[in-house]
Design a protein around this motif. Sequence first.
Motif, PDB file in Angstrom:
ATOM      1  N   GLU A  86       0.800  -1.215   0.000  1.00 20.03           N
ATOM      2  CA  GLU A  86       0.000   0.000   0.000  1.00 20.03           C
ATOM      3  C   GLU A  86       0.837   1.271   0.000  1.00 20.03           C
ATOM      4  O   GLU A  86       0.432   2.273  -0.580  1.00 20.03           O
ATOM      5  N   GLU A  87       1.995   1.247   0.651  1.00 16.80           N
ATOM      6  CA  GLU A  87       2.877   2.413   0.616  1.00 16.80           C
ATOM      7  C   GLU A  87       4.292   1.993   0.931  1.00 16.80           C
ATOM      8  O   GLU A  87       4.540   0.960   1.558  1.00 16.80           O
ATOM      9  N   VAL A  88       5.238   2.818   0.477  1.00 10.88           N
ATOM     10  CA  VAL A  88       6.658   2.584   0.723  1.00 10.88           C
ATOM     11  C   VAL A  88       7.281   3.886   1.207  1.00 10.88           C
ATOM     12  O   VAL A  88       7.105   4.937   0.569  1.00 10.88           O
ATOM     13  N   LEU A  89       7.978   3.842   2.331  1.00  8.22           N
ATOM     14  CA  LEU A  89       8.735   4.974   2.848  1.00  8.22           C
ATOM     15  C   LEU A  89      10.221   4.712   2.642  1.00  8.22           C
ATOM     16  O   LEU A  89      10.697   3.601   2.900  1.00  8.22           O
ATOM     17  N   VAL A  90      10.950   5.723   2.217  1.00  3.38           N
ATOM     18  CA  VAL A  90      12.406   5.636   2.108  1.00  3.38           C
ATOM     19  C   VAL A  90      13.002   6.539   3.174  1.00  3.38           C
ATOM     20  O   VAL A  90      12.725   7.738   3.214  1.00  3.38           O
ATOM     21  N   LEU A  91      13.795   5.944   4.067  1.00  2.00           N
ATOM     22  CA  LEU A  91      14.380   6.652   5.203  1.00  2.00           C
ATOM     23  C   LEU A  91      15.902   6.598   5.121  1.00  2.00           C
ATOM     24  O   LEU A  91      16.473   5.571   4.745  1.00  2.00           O
ATOM     25  N   VAL A  92      16.539   7.710   5.481  1.00  2.00           N
ATOM     26  CA  VAL A  92      18.004   7.811   5.481  1.00  2.00           C
ATOM     27  C   VAL A  92      18.429   8.138   6.905  1.00  2.00           C
ATOM     28  O   VAL A  92      18.240   9.258   7.389  1.00  2.00           O
ATOM     29  N   ASP A  93      19.019   7.164   7.585  1.00  2.00           N
ATOM     30  CA  ASP A  93      19.255   7.272   9.027  1.00  2.00           C
ATOM     31  C   ASP A  93      19.962   8.551   9.440  1.00  2.00           C
ATOM     32  O   ASP A  93      19.558   9.220  10.395  1.00  2.00           O
ATOM     33  N   PHE A  94      21.064   8.904   8.748  1.00  2.00           N
ATOM     34  CA  PHE A  94      21.916   9.986   9.223  1.00  2.00           C
ATOM     35  C   PHE A  94      21.795  11.271   8.411  1.00  2.00           C
ATOM     36  O   PHE A  94      22.621  12.169   8.573  1.00  2.00           O
ATOM     37  N   ASN A  95      20.782  11.367   7.563  1.00  2.00           N
ATOM     38  CA  ASN A  95      20.500  12.662   6.943  1.00  2.00           C
ATOM     39  C   ASN A  95      19.797  13.567   7.953  1.00  2.00           C
ATOM     40  O   ASN A  95      19.042  13.078   8.800  1.00  2.00           O
ATOM     41  N   PRO A  96      20.000  14.882   7.868  1.00  2.00           N
ATOM     42  CA  PRO A  96      19.258  15.780   8.761  1.00  2.00           C
ATOM     43  C   PRO A  96      17.755  15.740   8.496  1.00  2.00           C
ATOM     44  O   PRO A  96      16.957  16.032   9.387  1.00  2.00           O
ATOM     45  N   VAL A  98      15.324  12.876   7.551  1.00  2.00           N
ATOM     46  CA  VAL A  98      15.391  11.417   7.465  1.00  2.00           C
ATOM     47  C   VAL A  98      14.461  10.865   6.388  1.00  2.00           C
ATOM     48  O   VAL A  98      14.842   9.995   5.618  1.00  2.00           O
ATOM     49  N   ARG A  99      13.226  11.389   6.341  1.00  2.00           N
ATOM     50  CA  ARG A  99      12.257  10.876   5.360  1.00  2.00           C
ATOM     51  C   ARG A  99      12.575  11.460   3.993  1.00  2.00           C
ATOM     52  O   ARG A  99      12.408  12.650   3.750  1.00  2.00           O
ATOM     53  N   ALA A 100      13.008  10.603   3.071  1.00  2.00           N
ATOM     54  CA  ALA A 100      13.474  11.077   1.770  1.00  2.00           C
ATOM     55  C   ALA A 100      12.407  11.002   0.695  1.00  2.00           C
ATOM     56  O   ALA A 100      12.401  11.822  -0.232  1.00  2.00           O
ATOM     57  N   LEU A 101      11.494  10.047   0.800  1.00  2.00           N
ATOM     58  CA  LEU A 101      10.528   9.841  -0.282  1.00  2.00           C
ATOM     59  C   LEU A 101       9.462   8.854   0.199  1.00  2.00           C
ATOM     60  O   LEU A 101       9.724   7.991   1.040  1.00  2.00           O
ATOM     61  N   ARG A 102       8.276   9.008  -0.352  1.00  2.00           N
ATOM     62  CA  ARG A 102       7.179   8.063  -0.112  1.00  2.00           C
ATOM     63  C   ARG A 102       6.510   7.784  -1.455  1.00  2.00           C
ATOM     64  O   ARG A 102       6.396   8.695  -2.281  1.00  2.00           O
ATOM     65  N   PHE A 103       6.087   6.527  -1.683  1.00  2.00           N
ATOM     66  CA  PHE A 103       5.295   6.281  -2.886  1.00  2.00           C
ATOM     67  C   PHE A 103       4.240   5.216  -2.638  1.00  2.00           C
ATOM     68  O   PHE A 103       4.381   4.347  -1.771  1.00  2.00           O
ATOM     69  N   MET A 217       1.030   5.275 -10.135  1.00  2.00           N
ATOM     70  CA  MET A 217       1.873   5.509  -8.964  1.00  2.00           C
ATOM     71  C   MET A 217       1.719   6.946  -8.502  1.00  2.00           C
ATOM     72  O   MET A 217       1.577   7.862  -9.307  1.00  2.00           O
ATOM     73  N   ARG A 218       1.748   7.114  -7.186  1.00  2.00           N
ATOM     74  CA  ARG A 218       1.824   8.435  -6.576  1.00  2.00           C
ATOM     75  C   ARG A 218       3.155   8.523  -5.849  1.00  2.00           C
ATOM     76  O   ARG A 218       3.472   7.663  -5.020  1.00  2.00           O
ATOM     77  N   ILE A 219       3.938   9.537  -6.179  1.00  2.00           N
ATOM     78  CA  ILE A 219       5.259   9.728  -5.580  1.00  2.00           C
ATOM     79  C   ILE A 219       5.252  11.024  -4.785  1.00  2.00           C
ATOM     80  O   ILE A 219       4.765  12.052  -5.265  1.00  2.00           O
ATOM     81  N   GLU A 220       5.765  10.961  -3.570  1.00  2.00           N
ATOM     82  CA  GLU A 220       5.908  12.152  -2.726  1.00  2.00           C
ATOM     83  C   GLU A 220       7.387  12.333  -2.399  1.00  2.00           C
ATOM     84  O   GLU A 220       7.886  11.826  -1.393  1.00  2.00           O
ATOM     85  N   PRO A 221       8.124  13.019  -3.277  1.00  2.00           N
ATOM     86  CA  PRO A 221       9.535  13.270  -2.984  1.00  2.00           C
ATOM     87  C   PRO A 221       9.649  14.234  -1.788  1.00  2.00           C
ATOM     88  O   PRO A 221       8.733  14.983  -1.494  1.00  2.00           O
TER      89      PRO A 221
END
Length: 263
Positions: A86-96, A98-103, A217-221
């Motif tokens: 249903e959804e995918v979150l992309v997370l970057v642990d050490f970026n200021p 953290v949430r980089a993208l959702r689709f 697809m719905r992308i939320e950069p």
Amino acid sequence: MQKMALIVSAAMLLALPPIGGLADDSPRAGMADPLGSPRWENLRRAFFGDAEVVFDDRVKVNAPAVADEPLNVPVAVDASALTGVEEVLVLVDFNPIVRALRFEPGEARASLAFRLKLNESTPIRAAVRTADGVWHLGGARVTTSGGACTQPSAGSGASDWQQDLNQVGSRLWQRPDGSLRLRLRIVHPMDTGLAKGIPVFYIETLEITAGDGRSLMRIEPAEPVAENPVFTLDIPPGLSVDSPLRIAGRDNNGNLIHAETMP
């Protein structure tokens, strides 16, 4: 302090059991973070709360082990081995940020390729929520020199960047397995707001639909997506596309994105 954190992280990673040897339908539940990140527990509480979370080998994150260009790091997420995504979150642990993208994959495959800015060496994670409410996690660790999130974009310093803002370049072609691959490039600076004197400015939403209105697809950069973002997605074989695909979206300043493409 940063050096000490990296040493601790490496020690934790070496202490973990091997992650191979499991059947494709057997997620690794109840294990410590396989990427050994000291930030994992904080991220789990912040993004997933009391929801069930499992580390799952079926969620693939492909990224270079060493990224020479932290402003433009290629990442590909593939959760197509799961059903009911249903959804995918992309997370970057050490970026200021953290949430980089959702689709949301809609009728497209649950996979997406894109490029990120990294501020330092870090795990990159894909968290996939299936229809039963479970979050399935996969990830990869990337080593880089970093600092990308606090640098101004090249576009923000150009005198004529507004003339091309949100223009879309696209290519749609058939692959050997009968699926269609769509690649989009959108002109946008994707400024994080962390560079001195440059406000946050990024694409918020991007919708790809078939001509009959079906959502592909719905992308939320978010701000960590690289400047002039490129997105690549796959449309499964047998999904009829006999009219132009529509691409629509907007950035956080309300500027609209609109384009169409045909095979």
